[in-house]
Write a protein that holds these residues in place. Structure first.
Motif, PDB file in Angstrom:
ATOM      1  N   PRO B 176      -7.668 -27.704  58.518  1.00  0.00           N
ATOM      2  CA  PRO B 176      -7.186 -29.085  58.596  1.00  0.00           C
ATOM      3  C   PRO B 176      -6.144 -29.363  57.515  1.00  0.00           C
ATOM      4  O   PRO B 176      -6.232 -28.837  56.410  1.00  0.00           O
ATOM      5  CB  PRO B 176      -8.444 -29.920  58.336  1.00  0.00           C
ATOM      6  N   GLU B 177      -5.183 -30.207  57.869  1.00  0.00           N
ATOM      7  CA  GLU B 177      -4.186 -30.609  56.877  1.00  0.00           C
ATOM      8  C   GLU B 177      -4.707 -31.804  56.088  1.00  0.00           C
ATOM      9  O   GLU B 177      -5.551 -32.539  56.564  1.00  0.00           O
ATOM     10  CB  GLU B 177      -2.897 -31.043  57.582  1.00  0.00           C
ATOM     11  N   ARG B 178      -4.161 -31.994  54.913  1.00  0.00           N
ATOM     12  CA  ARG B 178      -4.538 -33.168  54.127  1.00  0.00           C
ATOM     13  C   ARG B 178      -3.765 -34.376  54.628  1.00  0.00           C
ATOM     14  O   ARG B 178      -2.675 -34.255  55.179  1.00  0.00           O
ATOM     15  CB  ARG B 178      -4.219 -32.952  52.633  1.00  0.00           C
ATOM     16  N   PHE B 179      -4.328 -35.511  54.400  1.00  0.00           N
ATOM     17  CA  PHE B 179      -3.681 -36.794  54.691  1.00  0.00           C
ATOM     18  C   PHE B 179      -2.438 -36.885  53.812  1.00  0.00           C
ATOM     19  O   PHE B 179      -2.519 -36.702  52.601  1.00  0.00           O
ATOM     20  CB  PHE B 179      -4.702 -37.876  54.334  1.00  0.00           C
ATOM     21  N   GLN B 180      -1.293 -37.116  54.418  1.00  0.00           N
ATOM     22  CA  GLN B 180      -0.046 -36.950  53.676  1.00  0.00           C
ATOM     23  C   GLN B 180       0.456 -38.212  52.988  1.00  0.00           C
ATOM     24  O   GLN B 180       1.346 -38.138  52.149  1.00  0.00           O
ATOM     25  CB  GLN B 180       1.038 -36.431  54.609  1.00  0.00           C
ATOM     26  N   GLY B 181      -0.041 -39.344  53.353  1.00  0.00           N
ATOM     27  CA  GLY B 181       0.509 -40.565  52.770  1.00  0.00           C
ATOM     28  C   GLY B 181       1.549 -41.154  53.698  1.00  0.00           C
ATOM     29  O   GLY B 181       1.901 -40.566  54.710  1.00  0.00           O
ATOM     30  N   PHE B 182       1.999 -42.329  53.355  1.00  0.00           N
ATOM     31  CA  PHE B 182       2.783 -43.107  54.309  1.00  0.00           C
ATOM     32  C   PHE B 182       4.227 -43.372  53.875  1.00  0.00           C
ATOM     33  O   PHE B 182       4.802 -44.354  54.266  1.00  0.00           O
ATOM     34  CB  PHE B 182       2.126 -44.485  54.492  1.00  0.00           C
TER      35      PHE B 182
END
Lengths: 569, 189
Positions: B176-182
């Motif tokens: 899984p990839e990490r949550f990248q931000g917005f």
């Protein structure tokens, strides 16, 4: 590494996860955690709120705009149960949140100790996962896993419950190299065969629309959704939480669908032959009566959560994965198609049913206030809302070009979200302008946080759309309960004096001419401001899909004389 | 057992982490949708730290969505509905029957017919142990109803796919990839 206490381990883990801001309230069971906070200042800043629900909402909104995991602290028992609404809100809107609660000492667990609540049991249905930590050495692993679970796949809240004595015990701090969870592997890339099928559907479609949801914002697929729309020449409808995922002034943008969506959108969906759903879940507020939803449409569903696929509608093509990955793949295969008839039909609908025209009147219409807010700010601000009529108007009469600039409680519909959420947004975006559009009902559910806002000098501007009633509920009473107005009119406090009592500037507009000057004065003021916009009390929110009706039966704008009702405070 | 005629029972098998609260999490999902659990069997699997569960769930509607929701639980490694697949399913039951000198031999005869064994004998009762599918257990119980059944206990169904197929293939998906931000990728005008 030297031995750390459990409390220090929590703080050390937060630092390693990049947490800079925490919202919370101390109490008996999490006192050891608070004891460790000063050692980690200023890497981690703690904000003391006035009610734990607001800690969770603030962390939730913080996560939405910062792109980081939101973190909140609460003590055992009532502290923990107070954050439940905030957790449920984050759960429904897929927001990454880690809640760390103190628990009674291990020996008292399950024995009805003072301030004990089985918070892991209580939050099972509203968290992605939760933990009760009984071994101090496990804290780094648990916090690491909690952040991982909260922030990957479809984001969501995770709760970590730690007994007071475990906070105080010591052990060696071992930070796990990687997270290994056998039962948790979100699928991120779509099946190529489904992508090809989707591209074919798009090429064949005569009347396609894109339904762009919260997933676009969560996976930052702004460029990708825009590329799809422009490349394939398809109009874009955003769900309530999808607002600000696609530029609001883009020629292909059509606004919101559903219960209070634009008339033309609901009819377009009803007449469409292809719905391209990107990061949305066909909520009942969008579909109306499900069996008559988009009767002629095939559906392409791009969605990360396998449990959402086929839940409400049966897609023809399913792109399960991160919506950004899905869109990138799909965009490789789509071509420009002219759709003159379809755009002409939509143009015609917009012309004949101009859902969001503000009529000429001397009254202060709530829509007028939102429109002025847009004109004065130029859209360059964050807009936070609560739930109800004001929320719908803020969605309808404001154009969000700034990505991810609209923060609202969608799935759970939590009144009172607007005040603490504005704190989270302002903490995440210190230099930016934050307007919180509030209902007079919702504002009074969480207005104690004005004290917090004054204390931390967050220059939030509150616009209370004050109609002296629980407006949306009253609208339903008028329309669906034989105009039997019960428990919705309110005698409100003097919001200006109230603001002043908290050390916040209070302003009031009672006529149309005062609206714009009040907005300007609020923005010129350095600190927080509460603006009391005393609007026409009996204004209702349209268009509207009556409950149980299909989108094809959307009521555009009724004649106001027909439904005028005296509302007495 | 008349309920069975109306409602479709689903046989669902799951491989789960052997931790406190797992059952609670799973059952919470069934409860939310109002599905009744007809039987449930839990025990260790071939892998240390993992348990295998067999649920028989009365689902008026399609169980698919709830199965997907349960699959999302972090502690659930894998779950599948095997109702329409080729499976072997068994349950074990013990039946305590009141006997006297006059009918003991009849009971033993019935037990033999069902290949049930007598696992306990006293002057006033016997305990029969029977293994088979639910229909067989039901049939034996039915026959014994001419006598006095003191107690019946059933383990609930355990089930397995026929052939060499693995019930829970490990999902070796991508990391899984990490949550990248917005951060906004395009500029605000």
């Amino acid at each position: 590494m030297a031995e750390l206490t459990g409390a220090q381990m929590v703080m050390e883990s937060l630092v390693r996860e990049g947490t800079e801001h925490v919202f919370g309230i101390p109490g008996g069971a999490n006192l050891p955690l608070y004891d460790a906070i000063p050692q980690y200042y200023p890497k981690v800043r703690h904000y003391l709120v006035k009610h734990e629900q607001c800690a969770a909402h603030a962390a939730d909104a913080y996560a939405r705009v910062s792109g980081k995991v939101g973190v909140c602290f609460a003590t055992s028992g009532p502290g923990a149960t107070n954050i439940v609404t905030g957790i449920a809100n984050a759960w429904m809107d897929s927001v990454p949140l880690v809640c760390i609660t103190g628990a009674v000492i291990s020996a008292l667990i399950g024995r009805d100790g003072f301030q004990e609540a089985d918070i892991t049991g209580i939050t099972i249905p509203i968290t992605k996962h939760n933990y009760l930590v009984l071994d101090v050495a496990e804290i780094p692993k648990v916090i690491r896993e909690a952040f991982h679970i909260a922030s990957t796949g479809r984001p969501g809240p995770v709760l970590v419950d730690i007994p007071r004595d475990v906070f105080q015990q010591k052990a060696e701090f071992v930070w796990p190299e990687k997270v290994e969870l056998k039962g948790y592997r979100p699928r991120l890339y779509p099946d190529p065969a489904e992508v090809a099928k989707a591209a074919e559907l798009i090429a064949e479609a005569k009347r396609p629309v894109i339904l762009s949801g919260h997933g676009i914002i969560i996976s930052q697929a702004y460029d990708e959704i825009r590329e799809l729309a422009e490349k394939a020449n398809i109009p874009v409808i955003t769900t309530l939480l999808g607002i600000s995922g696609f530029p609001g002034t883009h020629p292909l943008y059509m606004g919101m669908p559903g219960m209070h969506g634009m008339y033309w959108n609901n009819i377009a969906i009803h007449e469409s032959d292809l719905l391209i759903a990107a990061g949305m879940r066909f909520d009942d507020r969008i579909t109306g009566r499900l069996k008559d939803f988009a009767p002629n449409a095939k559906i392409i569903h791009m969605e990360i959560d396998p449990a959402e696929i086929g839940k409400n509608v049966r897609p023809t093509a399913t792109l399960q994965g991160d919506v950004r990955n899905s869109l990138r793949e799909l965009n490789k295969h789509v071509q420009h198609v002219e759709r003159p008839d379809w755009f002409a039909r939509i143009e015609g609908l917009r012309r004949d049913h101009p859902s969001i025209t503000i009529r000429e009147t001397a009254d202060v219409l709530p829509q007028y206030v939102i429109q002025k807010l847009y004109e004065v700010t130029g859209g360059d601000c964050y807009v936070v809302t609560g739930v109800g009529q004001h929320q719908m108007w803020a969605a309808q009469f404001f154009w969000y070009d700034k990505p991810n600039s609209f923060v609202t409680s969608g799935g759970l519909g939590t009144m009172g979200f607007e005040v603490p959420a504005a704190m989270g947004v302002q903490a995440a975006k210190p230099g930016e302008l934050v307007w919180s559009v509030c209902g007079d009902g919702g504002f009074q559910m969480t207005m104690q946080e004005l004290a917090t806002i004054a204390e931390y000098e967050w220059p939030i501007k509150f616009a209370i759309i004050n109609n002296n009633s629980l407006g949306m509920v009253r609208q339903w009473q008028q329309l669906f309960y034989s105009n039997n107005i019960v428990a919705t009119p309110m005698r409100n406090p003097d919001f200006v004096k109230l603001a002043e009592a908290f050390g916040v500037l209070g302003l009031r507009a009672t006529c149309k001419e005062e609206v714009e000057p009040v907005i300007r004065q609020a923005m010129e003021h350095d600190g927080p401001v509460v603006c009391d916009f005393q609007v026409k009390g009996d204004e209702n929110c349209y268009p509207m899909v009556p409950p149980g009706a299909s989108l094809g039966e959307t009521v555009d704008l009724p004649t106001y004389e027909d439904e005028r009702v005296e509302v007495t405070a | 057992m008349s309920q069975r005629d109306k409602i479709q029972p689903h046989t669902i098998i799951a491989l789960v982490e052997d931790r406190p609260g797992v059952l609670n999490r799973i059952v919470s999902k069934w409860r939310q949708r109002g599905f009744n659990i007809e039987s449930l069997a839990v025990g260790h699997s071939e892998t240390a730290g993992l348990s295998r569960m067999t649920f028989v769930v009365d689902a008026n509607t399609d169980a698919e969505q709830v199965v997907k929701q349960v699959d999302k639980l972090v502690d659930v490694v894998n779950i599948r509905d095997i109702s329409t697949e080729e499976i072997v399913s068994r349950e074990m039951a013990m039946i305590k029957v009141r006997v006297d000198a006059g009918n003991r031999s009849h009971i033993i005869e019935i037990a033999d017919l069902f290949r049930a064994s007598i696992v306990d004998v006293s002057s006033e009762s016997v305990i029969l142990e029977v293994t088979g599918d639910e229909a067989k257990v039901d049939a034996l119980f039915e026959l014994l109803s001419d006598y006095t059944v003191i107690e019946l206990v059933r383990t609930g169904r355990v089930a397995m796919l026929r052939g060499s197929a693995v019930s829970h293939p490990r999902d070796e998906d991508e990391e899984p990839e990490r949550f990248q931000g917005f951060e906004p990728p395009y500029s605000v005008k």
